[in-house]
Design a protein around this motif. Structure first.
Motif: not given
Ligand SMILES: C[S@@+](CC[C@H](N)C(=O)[O-])C[C@H]1O[C@@H](n2cnc3c(N)ncnc32)[C@H](O)[C@@H]1O
Length: 278
Positions: A59, A63, A69, A74, A109, A111, A114, A131-133, A178-179, A185-186
């Protein structure tokens, strides 16, 4: 499951983004990687005449490229999850006579924003992103400024005290994610910590790949969600299986969207237990 109205949200947004993406190429059947699992999928992106290979789940890199993205997930992969989860949440909240305008959402999360965009369109005006990123926040500021009331880059598995205090002050009554669950990821412990930051009574809206809900699942989500329900900390009000997106080879990927009510506070021991499990 995507509605025309919500289709227009990301499309309209994409029209406003000055994207530098000239082409996206997926591996073809001759490539050794054409059938890998979701978190190993990759594509070649043509930017300023230069081809770069980017893994979908990297990501941080995705991003940084404006519009990538949206075009990748999408347009090409037909993802519909932000609109699906946001619409289910507001429908269920209305069924319970809860006013959508009164939701104070913690979007974990988040992102590039969205979900915040979808919620704003549905009448929610308080959304806070986590978000972590770091490049996720930068992309949100670049492409969706003013959608979030605040956006914190932090790690919920090891939340600094000052961040926790700041988040609690927002008095969230809803968590969306979401996602973003599983696949490195989380993790389950971070999801539980996020739930702990939401007041009682509150709402929980998330999606997860259906495989992670099977009893034999090793990510912990299946066990955690069953435990939360059994101990009456949450009550699931809506469970919907749907096509989240297609894989790079065009196969449907099924997820489950859940909307639940938070009925009780998360005990500290449960948080500690899951931190050790992860
Ligand atoms: C696929 S994106 C989804 C973004 C948004 N929710 C969407 O539906 O478009 C996954 C997101 O989760 C974040 N993520 C991953 N691991 C995470 C963590 N441990 N804590 C918080 N965010 C995290 C990633 O940085 C990324 O932005």
């Amino acid at each position: 499951m995507t509605t025309l109205a919500s289709d227009r949200i990301w499309r309209k947004r994409l029209d406003q983004i000055d994207t530098v993406v000239e082409d996206i190429r997926f591996p073809n059947d001759d490539d050794a990687d054409s059938n890998v699992d979701q978190d190993q999928e990759w594509c070649e992106v043509l930017v300023d005449g230069e081809r770069r290979r980017i893994r979908f789940h990297d990501y941080s890199e995705v991003f940084k490229v404006p519009g990538l993205y949206e075009l990748l997930f999408y347009e090409r992969l037909q993802c519909c999850s932000p609109s699906c989860v946001a619409n289910l949440l507001t429908d269920v909240a209305r069924d319970f006579d809860d006013s959508v305008e009164d939701l104070r959402v913690l979007d974990v999360g988040a992102g590039n924003g969205m979900v915040g965009d979808e919620l704003a369109h549905l009448g929610v005006d308080q959304v806070f992103g986590v978000d972590i990123t770091p490049s996720a926040r930068k992309a949100t500021e670049r492409d969706r400024p003013s959608i979030y009331d605040g956006y914190l880059v932090t790690d919920l598995t090891n939340l600094p005290e000052a961040h926790e205090e700041m988040l609690r002050k927002q008095d969230f009554n809803c968590l969306t994610t979401v996602a973003a669950l599983g696949y490195g990821d989380i993790p389950a412990a971070a999801f539980l910590k996020a739930l702990d930051l939401v007041r009682v009574p509150g709402w929980l809206a998330f999606n997860i790949k259906e495989d992670f809900l099977r009893e034999e699942d090793s990510s912990g989500f299946s066990k955690l969600i069953r435990q939360l329900s059994r101990e009456e900390l949450i009550q699931v009000q809506c469970y919907r299986r749907y096509q989240h997106r297609v894989s790079m080879s065009g196969e449907p990927l099924y997820y489950v969207a859940m909307i639940a009510q938070k009925l009780d506070e998360v005990p500290g021991e449960l948080i500690e237990f899951w931190q050790q499990e992860s």
